[in-house]
Design a protein around this motif. Structure first.
Motif, short mmCIF file in Angstrom:
data_model
loop_
_atom_site.label_atom_id
_atom_site.label_comp_id
_atom_site.label_asym_id
_atom_site.label_seq_id
_atom_site.Cartn_x
_atom_site.Cartn_y
_atom_site.Cartn_z
N LYS A 71 -3.49 -16.26 57.34
CA LYS A 71 -2.06 -15.96 57.26
C LYS A 71 -1.22 -17.19 57.57
N TRP A 72 -1.74 -18.02 58.46
CA TRP A 72 -0.99 -19.25 58.75
C TRP A 72 -0.97 -20.18 57.55
N ILE B 102 2.17 -13.22 63.69
CA ILE B 102 0.83 -13.66 63.27
C ILE B 102 0.06 -14.13 64.51
N LYS B 103 -1.13 -13.63 64.59
CA LYS B 103 -1.96 -14.05 65.72
C LYS B 103 -2.36 -15.53 65.58
#
Length: 347
Positions: free
Chosen positions: A151-152, A144-145
């Motif tokens: 997404k985090w 995950i960027k």
């Protein structure tokens, strides 16, 4: 109306006199000789091996391409051929395989590059309508960027740790199983060679097994007989073998029942009915005349009179028979004397 099939002699319009050496020797019709061979092989008129062989030789001279002369030959295997012949065949196959492999390597290494791009290479294919292969897509990384906050927010650290632990346990179990397989000694099981039998060979072997089962049946060893009949049916089923096996199974169950119930009558026992036969003439029962310390005086005189009458009649019959014997004429073939039956009193 019965559905019984006609005999082969009637089917092929033959006579019984045609099954003769002289007739077959003089016959020049190949089709008729074929029909005679079919009749002899069927065994309907009896088994004549020499006559059958003579008819086959005559058919071979008249019609060598006949289908009746074809004989089934088993496939050549390692167990049916001599050892030297099998070794020679194996060596020839290995040499041919080595030559083909060498020739293929030489052709592949001797490809000549051509300037013309339209000419395909040796042992290659050229399809102008073929689509160009697309490069494989590289799967996106699951990392995950740092700037992807959505997404985090969905990321669950406990679930990911549990997945990592499960993957590690699966890997350890797989390594343990592989080490266990490598530590065990390989088990080599040699299977017996499978021999393929023809239909005629199966029929002959099945007949021998059925005869062996018949011997066991005559010796009253019914369990062994059932086993032999089963082996015969596995090779070549027949109605006679089915009937024999059914009889052996029935005898086996009957013998087992007799072991459990020893009071049963013998197998060939017949139930008889005893009937009392009453004589038309009433007999004198002398036991009624005697009682303990007492004699019935009323019946004793009648019994004595009856006994005197029977004695007088017996003497008269004997005298009459003697007179008849004296008056008989003398002949060359005298009649045998009548058989004398003993009296009740003599018995």
């Amino acid at each position: 109306m019965s559905n019984k099939p006609a005999r082969l002699l009637q089917k092929y319009d033959l006579l019984l006199e045609h099954l003769d050496f002289e007739y077959i020797r003089q016959c020049t019709n190949g089709r008729e000789v074929e029909n005679i061979v079919k009749v002899l092989r069927s065994g309907e008129e009896g088994y004549f091996p020499q006559l059958t062989a003579f008819a086959e030789e005559r058919l071979k001279s008249l019609r060598p391409e006949s289908t009746l002369l074809r004989k089934e030959q088993p496939l050549a295997t390692k167990h049916t051929l001599p050892e030297e012949q099998w070794r020679e065949i194996s060596n020839n196959l290995q040499d041919w395989e080595h030559r083909m492999k060498t020739l293929t390597d030489e052709l592949r290494s001797a490809q000549v590059e051509s300037d013309d791009t339209t000419v395909p290479r040796i042992r290659g294919t050229f399809d102008p309508f073929a689509k160009e292969e697309e490069p494989e897509k590289v799967p996106q990384s699951k990392v995950i960027k740092y700037c992807d906050y959505d997404k985090w927010d969905k990321f669950d650290a406990d679930t990911e740790l549990l997945k990592m632990d499960l993957d590690e346990e699966r890997h350890r179990e797989m390594v343990r199983l592989n080490n266990q397989k490598n530590s065990e000694q390989p088990k080599i099981v040699e299977l017996p060679p499978e021999v393929k039998l023809s239909q005629q060979e199966k029929q002959v072997i099945a007949g021998k097994l059925r005869e062996k089962g018949n011997d066991y049946f005559r010796a009253k060893e019914f369990k062994e007989a059932v086993q032999e009949y089963g082996k015969s049916l596995d090779l070549f089923p027949s109605a006679a073998c089915f009937n024999n096996r059914a009889m052996a199974i029935a005898q086996t169950s009957t013998s087992a029942l007799r072991l459990q119930l020893p009071d049963l009558p013998p197998p060939n026992a017949v139930r008889l009915t005893i009937e009392e036969v009453d004589n038309d003439v009433p007999e004198i029962d002398f036991r009624e005349l005697i009682r303990p310390k007492k004699v019935i005086k009323d019946k004793l005189p009648d019994a004595l009179k009856q006994l005197k009458k029977d004695t007088v009649s017996l003497i008269q019959q004997q005298a009459q028979a003697q007179n008849n014997q004296e008056t008989e004429e003398m002949t060359l073939f005298p009649k045998p004397p009548p058989r004398r039956t003993p009296l009740i009193e003599e018995l």
